[in-house]
Design an enzyme around this catalytic site. Sequence first.
Site, short mmCIF file in Angstrom:
data_model
loop_
_atom_site.label_atom_id
_atom_site.label_comp_id
_atom_site.label_asym_id
_atom_site.label_seq_id
_atom_site.Cartn_x
_atom_site.Cartn_y
_atom_site.Cartn_z
N ARG A 33 18.80 40.67 52.05
CA ARG A 33 19.17 41.78 50.99
C ARG A 33 18.05 41.74 49.74
O ARG A 33 18.40 40.95 49.11
CB ARG A 33 20.46 41.89 50.74
CG ARG A 33 21.08 42.84 49.77
CD ARG A 33 20.80 44.31 50.53
NE ARG A 33 21.50 45.27 49.75
CZ ARG A 33 21.47 46.65 50.02
NH1 ARG A 33 20.50 47.10 50.82
NH2 ARG A 33 22.16 47.45 48.88
N GLU A 72 51.28 26.45 59.88
CA GLU A 72 51.64 24.85 59.77
C GLU A 72 52.02 24.75 58.23
O GLU A 72 51.82 23.58 57.67
CB GLU A 72 50.41 23.95 60.08
CG GLU A 72 49.67 24.48 61.16
CD GLU A 72 50.59 23.89 62.48
OE1 GLU A 72 51.73 23.72 62.29
OE2 GLU A 72 50.20 24.25 63.67
#
Length: 404
Positions: free
Chosen positions: A287, A382
């Site tokens: 870019r 978790e």
Amino acid sequence: MARLAQTHGLTDIQQEILSTVRDFVDKEIIPVATELEHRDEYPQQIVDGLKELGLFGLMIPEEYGGLGESLLTYALCVEEIARGWMSVSGIINTHFIVAYMLKQHGTQEQKDHFLPRMAAGDVRGAFSMSEPGLGSDVSAITSKAVRDGDEYVLNGQKMWLTNGGTSTLVAVLVRSDEGHSPEEAAAKPHKSMTTFLIEKEPGFGEVRPGLTIPGKIDKMGYKGVDTTELIMDGLRLPADRVLGGVTGRGFYQMMDGVEVGRVNVAARGCGVAQRAFELGVSYAQQRHTFGKPIAQHQAIQFKLAEMATKVEAAHAMMVNAARKKDSGERNDLEAGMAKYLASEYCKEVVEDAFRIHGGYGFSKEYEIERLYREAPMLLIGEGTAEIQKMIIGRRLLEEYRFQG
């Protein structure tokens, strides 16, 4: 990745396994992950490929048909798979938690019955602790098993069951006050919990008498893998399906499995962060703004430096936690730290890569959009960050107890 997240001291076999998995991820997962994720489609072809590679038996001992590899090898494989698509790593995570629990705590009959078929990938595991109303408070479980002759009758509703539809074996944690008075059960709820091994048919609806798996839960991210509820209504199980053959040990069996799961979530965070960095550093060199690649702007270089450092730090902590568990030592402190740091850093690295992409990061045509929706799941899976901090704080106070 050419430079970051390297692991020193690996054997030739470990390096060969990782190279094979990395090649599979680059060729079979990354090219199709975004399309499958947008359709919320179960990646059957990818799962079949993992089965052919023997990954469902990676940590299962050789005597049961597995590869007998370490938690470190498994974690590094998960890191690679999550780099391709985090949902795929979730498919094998719950499978391995159940296999690990069987290996560590199962009776010989249970090991002989389940582990060879799990190693082959013919039996797929899932485990279930959470319920709709309890969140992180496992002691508040209300699902219950009552003894009835040579059987137990299970009733209750479980929540957030990964692989709920596709699994054929579910390890479920419920209350069983057998051998405890109501007062004892109330005072020490963790000692009145039992893990049951439930065999079922894959699919949705009533998958065996007394057991229903409703349809998939619609999620912001973590798509492809099926996340479901599990409803037990008069489910009858023989007594030999109590994990380990003795009631009252379920909480401790599950926590042992969750330590493996937390290393897995840390590895997933590392993998997603690595991919986000790869996408960010690549886009920054393509870019152009103000006449040069945005990678040549100092502000972007600072972002890349921070991202790479976080990737490296999270990987190092994940490896340390896995090696600690492999040594046979208690690793709840290291696993908690690794899970906490890797999930938080993953979120930050993904967001920085998203910012580097600018407006294009908001487009579904770019892979970073998918990662941006996937990363938040790691903050809660978790155990939340707050739960990890509680574990870490308590363990630190044990290690650094004031001697007055």
